[in-house]
Design a protein around this motif. Structure first.
Motif, PDB file in Angstrom:
ATOM      1  N   UNK A  33      47.229  46.453  50.137  1.00  0.00           N
ATOM      2  CA  UNK A  33      45.477  46.843  50.090  1.00  0.00           C
ATOM      3  C   UNK A  33      44.998  46.720  48.716  1.00  0.00           C
ATOM      4  N   UNK A  34      45.222  46.339  47.565  1.00  0.00           N
ATOM      5  CA  UNK A  34      45.082  46.293  46.204  1.00  0.00           C
ATOM      6  C   UNK A  34      44.652  44.630  46.427  1.00  0.00           C
ATOM      7  N   UNK A  35      45.655  43.303  47.176  1.00  0.00           N
ATOM      8  CA  UNK A  35      44.991  42.238  46.420  1.00  0.00           C
ATOM      9  C   UNK A  35      43.784  42.249  48.177  1.00  0.00           C
ATOM     10  N   UNK A  36      43.547  43.064  49.193  1.00  0.00           N
ATOM     11  CA  UNK A  36      42.449  43.127  49.966  1.00  0.00           C
ATOM     12  C   UNK A  36      41.393  43.235  49.525  1.00  0.00           C
ATOM     13  N   UNK A  37      41.540  44.038  48.358  1.00  0.00           N
ATOM     14  CA  UNK A  37      40.108  44.621  47.805  1.00  0.00           C
ATOM     15  C   UNK A  37      39.728  43.814  46.997  1.00  0.00           C
ATOM     16  N   UNK A  38      41.469  43.137  45.712  1.00  0.00           N
ATOM     17  CA  UNK A  38      40.609  41.980  45.764  1.00  0.00           C
ATOM     18  C   UNK A  38      39.993  40.707  46.043  1.00  0.00           C
ATOM     19  N   UNK A  39      40.692  39.964  47.204  1.00  0.00           N
ATOM     20  CA  UNK A  39      39.713  38.927  47.697  1.00  0.00           C
ATOM     21  C   UNK A  39      38.286  39.092  48.982  1.00  0.00           C
ATOM     22  N   UNK A  40      37.900  40.540  48.282  1.00  0.00           N
ATOM     23  CA  UNK A  40      37.165  40.812  48.820  1.00  0.00           C
ATOM     24  C   UNK A  40      35.953  41.538  48.704  1.00  0.00           C
ATOM     25  N   UNK A  41      36.145  41.090  46.574  1.00  0.00           N
ATOM     26  CA  UNK A  41      35.531  41.817  44.969  1.00  0.00           C
ATOM     27  C   UNK A  41      33.725  40.303  45.412  1.00  0.00           C
ATOM     28  N   UNK A  42      32.932  41.638  45.171  1.00  0.00           N
ATOM     29  CA  UNK A  42      32.011  40.120  44.469  1.00  0.00           C
ATOM     30  C   UNK A  42      32.198  39.101  43.799  1.00  0.00           C
ATOM     31  N   UNK A  43      33.104  39.104  42.479  1.00  0.00           N
ATOM     32  CA  UNK A  43      33.669  37.685  42.001  1.00  0.00           C
ATOM     33  C   UNK A  43      33.976  36.750  43.077  1.00  0.00           C
ATOM     34  N   UNK A  44      35.293  37.191  44.189  1.00  0.00           N
ATOM     35  CA  UNK A  44      35.629  36.591  45.363  1.00  0.00           C
ATOM     36  C   UNK A  44      34.768  35.632  45.965  1.00  0.00           C
ATOM     37  N   UNK A  45      34.123  36.612  46.547  1.00  0.00           N
ATOM     38  CA  UNK A  45      33.336  36.900  47.565  1.00  0.00           C
ATOM     39  C   UNK A  45      32.187  35.530  47.211  1.00  0.00           C
ATOM     40  N   UNK A  46      31.482  35.368  45.327  1.00  0.00           N
ATOM     41  CA  UNK A  46      31.404  33.859  45.290  1.00  0.00           C
ATOM     42  C   UNK A  46      31.724  33.190  45.353  1.00  0.00           C
ATOM     43  N   UNK A 100      37.068  42.645  55.964  1.00  0.00           N
ATOM     44  CA  UNK A 100      35.334  41.335  56.355  1.00  0.00           C
ATOM     45  C   UNK A 100      36.015  40.755  54.787  1.00  0.00           C
ATOM     46  N   UNK A 101      36.060  39.223  55.636  1.00  0.00           N
ATOM     47  CA  UNK A 101      36.623  38.320  54.656  1.00  0.00           C
ATOM     48  C   UNK A 101      35.167  37.330  53.870  1.00  0.00           C
ATOM     49  N   UNK A 102      35.038  36.728  54.932  1.00  0.00           N
ATOM     50  CA  UNK A 102      34.010  35.847  55.411  1.00  0.00           C
ATOM     51  C   UNK A 102      32.923  35.912  56.479  1.00  0.00           C
ATOM     52  N   UNK A 103      31.517  35.417  56.531  1.00  0.00           N
ATOM     53  CA  UNK A 103      31.208  35.592  57.917  1.00  0.00           C
ATOM     54  C   UNK A 103      30.799  34.149  58.051  1.00  0.00           C
ATOM     55  N   UNK A 104      30.272  33.686  58.767  1.00  0.00           N
ATOM     56  CA  UNK A 104      30.180  32.832  60.062  1.00  0.00           C
ATOM     57  C   UNK A 104      28.867  32.129  60.287  1.00  0.00           C
TER      58      UNK A 104
END
Length: 426
Positions: free
Chosen positions: A329-342, A154-158
């Motif tokens: 997989x590492x890129x997925x983790x990076x793109x869903x981290x707390x910093x990225x989500x903010x 999950x990347x972003x909700x809406x």
């Protein structure tokens, strides 16, 4: 759909809480949980390509640059698609069918996850490919799960939001009928009253579903069978039909996708707009926006209180054909981290998937709409988890559009929709 702006729409049908079993492969990668391509290249590292719709809010490029600076030997190339969801979907299908190894990580609307997983195109995120979803909103994880297996991150909700002119309507309407009664204010000010996404595309499925669900109806039951012929479902669609016939939804409203409605609202030509959170950032910062300081945000109006938004959002998936799945997989983790989500929230007005961020005081101070968005997502109706979604949404779009335009009665539209939905899953 959700539709968010760089991957429109999104968004999409807040309709059917339905789970159907897999219908076998079809993408050349075996079934959704089998070996074959899914068992290959799990330790592969190297350059990858990230595929996503148009990055209108400039969210993706800074993140890719940040990743590349830290991973010079595993750089990410961003392949930007159009801003049309149907075109994005077809592009992904064509490249999956061709087993294109250059589509490593793909951004998928939540309604596509089950379809692609059932065809064996998405890498199961299990064992050494597993990711941590414990801090994510449960509803978002559900959209990334098919047959009890996680196939995407999950990347972003809406959630749908009602934008309104607070200089003309100090207190936003809480119900549909109340909002319709306020259309006289629009008329007296020489502007249109209400717009959503009523062109015949995925956004219409979203809006029709919200109308039906908000009126107390449903589109399918727990058994996956259509329920659109109920009195409540008909009443929901009739709300849109009546609003269009009366002019409360303007004539051109049936041509609006997300952007046309946003432009009309920012131009000061619209009293109420149903759209996604991405509009907030643009309406506040666009140099041409005439409503920077005069718009507010509220939950969608329902029958007697907040309406039922369609649950939108986007997930990140790894292609089974990728040669560098460890990097992916590492890129997925990076793109869903707390910093990225903010960053998604602050840069693009995108709804984060991490539950804690909706209660982050600093973030709420910067983005005061977060409590409204939390209400929207809390009242949202889950999207369908079905490999038959393209046929289901077509049934909704075709018949809702015909009813709104007056080409079919509501009764006939719902009868035809009922037949088409039930045929889709057979």
């Amino acid at each position: 759909m959700n539709t968010r702006k760089y991957l429109l729409p999104a968004a999409v049908a807040g309709v059917l809480a339905m789970s159907l079993s897999a219908c076998g492969g079809g993408g050349g990668g075996g079934t959704a949980s089998s070996g074959g391509d899914a068992a290959a290249n799990l330790d592969g590292r190297g350059p990858i390509t990230y595929v996503q719709g148009k990055d209108n809010s400039n969210v993706v490029r800074p993140l890719v640059d940040k990743w590349n600076a830290a991973h010079p030997d595993q750089k990410v190339t961003f392949k930007e698609q159009s801003d049309q969801a149907d075109q994005q979907h077809d592009d992904l299908v064509q490249n999956f069918q061709a087993k294109n190894v250059n589509y490593d990580v793909v951004d998928v609307d939540v309604i596509w996850t089950a379809e692609f997983a059932a065809k064996g195109w998405l890498q199961p995120l299990t064992d050494k490919m597993s990711i941590d979803t414990s801090k994510m909103l449960p509803a978002t994880v559900k959209t990334a799960t098919y047959n009890n297996t996680l196939f995407a991150a999950p990347q972003t909700s809406d959630g749908g939001i009602l934008y309104y002119r607070k200089d003309l309507v100090p207190t936003p309407p809480k119900t549909w009928d109340e909002m319709m009664s306020m259309c006289s204010i629009a008329k007296s000010n020489g502007i249109d009253c209400y717009a959503g996404q009523f062109a015949k595309y995925e956004g219409l499925t979203v809006n029709a579903a919200e109308a039906i669900n908000s009126a107390g109806g449903t589109i399918v039951g727990d058994d996956g069978k259509s329920t659109v012929t109920s009195a409540a479902a008909k009443a929901g669609l009739n709300n849109l039909v009546t609003a269009y016939k009366s002019g409360n939804i303007p004539t051109q409203g049936v041509t609006y996708q997300e952007e046309q409605g946003r432009q009309s609202f920012e131009d000061g030509k619209l009293l109420f707009l149903r759209n996604w959170p991405y509009v907030y950032n643009l309406a506040k910062t666009d140099g041409s926006s005439k409503v920077k300081d005069t718009f507010g945000m509220a939950p969608l109006p329902g029958k007697s209180g907040p309406g039922a938004s369609s649950l939108g959002g986007h997930n990140l998936a790894v292609s089974v054909y990728s040669a560098h799945k460890a990097t992916a997989k590492d890129f997925l983790t990076f793109m869903t981290s707390e910093e990225t989500e903010k960053f998604y929230a602050t840069q693009g007005s995108l709804a984060p998937v991490l539950a804690s961020l909706y209660d982050d005081p600093t973030l709420v101070q910067q983005l005061p709409y977060l409590p409204v968005l939390k209400t929207s997502i809390s009242n949202a109706v889950p999207r369908p988890v079905t490999p038959f979604y393209p046929a289901v949404t077509k049934a909704i779009q075709d018949n809702a559009y015909a009813a709104i335009k007056g080409d079919k009665s509501v009764d006939q539209a719902m009868t035809d929709m009922d037949t088409a939905i039930n045929s889709a899953s057979q």
